[in-house]
Enzyme design. Structure first.
Site, PDB file in Angstrom:
ATOM      1  CG  ASP A   1      -7.377  -1.068   4.162  1.00 38.56           C
ATOM      2  OD1 ASP A   1      -8.026  -0.462   3.283  1.00 38.56           O
ATOM      3  OD2 ASP A   1      -6.152  -0.952   4.316  1.00 38.56           O
TER       4      ASP A   1
ATOM      5  CE1 TYR B   1       2.147   0.002   2.751  1.00 36.28           C
ATOM      6  CE2 TYR B   1       0.399   0.637   1.239  1.00 36.28           C
ATOM      7  CZ  TYR B   1       1.544   0.955   1.952  1.00 36.28           C
ATOM      8  OH  TYR B   1       2.083   2.217   1.855  1.00 36.28           O
TER       9      TYR B   1
ATOM     10  CE  LYS C   1      -5.236   1.600  -3.455  1.00 36.56           C
ATOM     11  NZ  LYS C   1      -3.952   1.670  -4.032  1.00 36.56           N
TER      12      LYS C   1
HETATM   13  N1  PMP Z   1      -4.964   0.201   2.293  1.00 35.03           N
HETATM   14  C1  PMP Z   1      -4.856  -0.598   1.228  1.00 35.03           C
HETATM   15  C2  PMP Z   1      -5.592  -1.898   1.218  1.00 35.03           C
HETATM   16  C3  PMP Z   1      -4.077  -0.224   0.133  1.00 35.03           C
HETATM   17  O1  PMP Z   1      -3.953  -1.047  -0.909  1.00 35.03           O
HETATM   18  C4  PMP Z   1      -3.408   1.024   0.176  1.00 35.03           C
HETATM   19  C5  PMP Z   1      -2.541   1.505  -0.975  1.00 35.03           C
HETATM   20  N2  PMP Z   1      -2.279   0.657  -1.985  1.00 35.03           N
HETATM   21  C6  PMP Z   1      -3.548   1.822   1.307  1.00 35.03           C
HETATM   22  C7  PMP Z   1      -4.336   1.392   2.340  1.00 35.03           C
HETATM   23  C8  PMP Z   1      -2.856   3.142   1.396  1.00 35.03           C
HETATM   24  O2  PMP Z   1      -3.436   4.052   0.530  1.00 35.03           O
HETATM   25  P1  PMP Z   1      -2.623   5.316  -0.002  1.00 35.03           P
HETATM   26  O3  PMP Z   1      -1.532   4.802  -0.872  1.00 35.03           O
HETATM   27  O4  PMP Z   1      -3.669   6.131  -0.705  1.00 35.03           O
HETATM   28  O5  PMP Z   1      -2.105   6.024   1.215  1.00 35.03           O
END
Ligand code: PMP
Length: 425
Positions: A236, A144, A264
Site C-alpha cells: 500500500d 491503515y 494521494k
Molecule cells: N492507504 C493508506 C496507506 C492511507 O494512508 C490511506 C489514507 N490516509 C488510505 C489507504 C485510504 O485512502 P483514502 O482516504 O483516499 O480512501
C-alpha cells in the site's frame, strides 16, 4: 478573537454533518480542540476563515507534494475544466496517467484508476482473493488501508491473531478473515501465513501510526514468506508512492510486490486512487476477466489532469534530494529542542513524526506508549504559533517542495516556543 467564523461554521456543520466533519480526524477530538475551517492555501501556507495564516504540515494528508495550488496544477485543471468535467467514457488523460505509473513503477505492468485509496486497497484484495482462491488476508496492527470492512481491523492489545473490528458495523464474520501481525516482526507474520491466506498487505513505510520505517530485511522477509506460501504481497503505497521516490518505496528497498496501491500524490489533491501490478493478475479484472470493479468517476478528467501535472513537475525537476534536505533540517531542528528522554523524531524522506515520551517506535504497541496528552498540548500551542500539524500523535507530517529553508527555520522557532509554553521538556 478569535475563531468566530470557524465556531459559527462548526455549529452549523454539526447540525447537518455527522460530528460536523466528512472525515473523523478533521474534528480534532484527539487533541481536544475545536476544528478550524480552512479558507485557502498557497505554497506552504494555509489561511483559516478567521484570517489566520499557518505553515502547513498536513498537506491534505499527503497529496500536496508541491504545496498548495501550484500554478501548473491549477492551469491543467482549468484547461481541462473548460472541456467538461466527466463523460463516463474513456479519455486520453487516463491513458497518459496509466503510462506514467507503469513507467515509474517497475512492478506495475497494468493499472486501474479509481477515486480513493480505500477503493484501491479494497479492490486489490478482491483481486488477490480471486487470483489465489483464498479468503484470508494478513495486515499489520497500526497500518491503515482505508475503511473497507475487512481492513478496519487492527487488533487491540492482546488480540494478535484474531481479527477484531475497529468499528461497529463490521461483521465479525468479515473481520475473522483478517489476521493481524506486528509491524517489523517477521515471526508474527510467519505464524499467520498459511495456505488460507490470499495476501499480505503492508505500508512499506508505515505512516498511519506516525512514521515507522521498516527495519532492515522486514520487507524482503515478507516477500520470501509470501513466495513460500503462495501468498500475494500487496504494497500500500498510497502515501509513499511518488512521495519517497518516483518509483515508490519499492524502488528504494528493492522488494517487488505483486500488487501496489496508490493514491494521494497521483491525484495532485483531487480524488484519485489506483492499483496495479503484474499483467496476469490485472488481466483478471472485468471486462478482461471475471473480477468485477467499477466506478462512475474513475479516471475523472479533472483528477487525472491534476495528477498528470503533478507527476510532470516531479519528472521535470526531481525534488527528492531537496525534500530530504528540508525534512532533515526540520528533524534536526526539532531534535535540538528535545531532551533525548522527551521523545523522538522518526523520518523517512519528507514524512516525519515527533513522538513524545518514547525513544523509538517500531510497531503499533510502541506507538501506543507515546504521550498523547503532551502531543495534544503541543498541537494547540503550535496552532497559536502559526504551525498547522496533523491533529493526532499517530499521523505523518508532510514536507513539500514549497517549504523553503526559511519556512523550516520559522517552524523550528515556533515549535520551540510551543514546547516551552505548553509541553515543557
Ligand atoms: N492507504 C493508506 C496507506 C492511507 O494512508 C490511506 C489514507 N490516509 C488510505 C489507504 C485510504 O485512502 P483514502 O482516504 O483516499 O480512501
Amino acid at each position: 478573537m478569535p475563531n468566530e467564523i470557524s465556531e459559527r461554521l462548526r455549529r452549523s456543520a454539526e447540525q447537518v454533518i455527522p460530528g460536523g466533519v466528512n472525515s473523523p480526524v478533521r474534528a480534532w477530538n484527539a487533541v481536544g480542540g475545536a476544528t478550524r475551517f480552512v479558507k485557502s492555501g498557497s505554497g506552504a501556507r494555509i489561511t483559516d476563515v478567521d484570517g489566520r495564516s499557518y505553515l502547513d504540515y498536513v498537506g491534505s494528508w499527503g497529496p500536496l507534494i508541491h504545496g498548495h495550488a501550484p500554478r501548473e496544477v491549477r492551469d491543467a485543471v482549468s484547461a481541462t475544466l473548460a472541456s467538461g468535467t466527466s463523460f463516463g467514457a474513456s479519455t486520453s488523460g487516463e491513458v497518459s496517467l496509466a503510462q506514467k505509473i507503469c513507467e515509474f513503477f517497475a512492478s506495475i505492468e497494468s493499472v486501474r484508476l479509481v477515486s480513493s485509496g480505500t477503493e484501491a486497497t479494497m479492490s486489490a484484495l478482491r483481486l488477490a482473493r480471486a487470483a489465489t482462491g483464498r479468503s484470508s488476508i494478513i495486515k499489520f496492527a497500526g497500518c491503515y488501508h482505508g475503511h473497507a470492512d475487512g481492513l478496519l481491523v487492527r487488533a487491540g492489545s492482546g488480540a494478535t491473531t484474531l481479527g477484531v473490528p475497529d468499528s461497529l458495523g463490521v461483521p465479525p464474520e468479515v473481520a475473522r478473515l483478517t489476521r493481524v501481525a506486528r509491524y517489523n516482526d517477521l515471526d508474527s507474520v510467519a505464524a499467520l501465513c498459511d495456505d488460507a491466506v490470499a495476501a499480505i498487505i503492508v505500508e512499506p513505510v508505515a505512516g498511519n501510526m506516525g512514521v515507522v520505517p521498516p527495519v532492515d530485511g522486514f520487507l524482503a522477509g515478507l516477500r520470501r514468506l509470501a513466495d513460500r506460501t503462495g501468498v500475494l504481497l500487496v504494497f500500500d503505497e498510497v502515501i509513499s508512492g511518488f512521495r519517497l521516490s518516483r518509483g515508490g518505496y519499492q524502488e528504494i528497498c528493492g522488494v517487488t510486490p505483486d500488487l501496489t496501491c496508490l493514491g494521494k500524490v497521483i491525484g495532485g489533491g483531487l480524488p484519485v486512487g489506483a492499483y496495479g501490478g503484474r499483467a496476469d493478475l490485472m488481466g483478471m479484472l472485468a471486462p478482461a476477466g471475471p473480477v468485477y470493479q467499477a466506478g462512475t468517476l474513475s479516471g475523472n478528467p479533472l483528477a487525472v489532469a491534476a495528477g498528470l501535472a503533478t507527476l510532470a513537475l516531479l519528472e521535470r525537476d526531481p525534488p527528492y534530494e531537496r525534500l530530504e534536505r528540508s525534512a532533515a533540517r526540520l528533524q534536526a531542528g526539532i531534535e535540538s529542542l528535545l531532551a533525548p528522554s522527551a521523545g523522538c523524531v522518526q523520518r523517512v524522506g519528507s514524512m516525519l513524526t515527533l513522538f513524545f515520551g518514547v525513544r523509538e517506535v517500531r510497531c503499533y504497541e510502541d506507538a501506543l506508549a507515546a504521550d498523547t496528552e503532551r502531543f495534544a498540548r503541543f498541537f494547540r500551542a503550535c496552532l497559536d504559533e502559526g504551525v498547522w500539524l496533523p491533529p493526532s500523535q499517530f499521523e505523518t507530517w508532510f514536507v513539500s517542495t514549497a517549504h523553503t529553508d526559511a519556512d523550516i527555520d520559522e517552524t523550528i522557532e515556533a515549535l520551540g516556543r510551543a514546547l516551552r509554553a505548553r509541553a515543557p521538556i
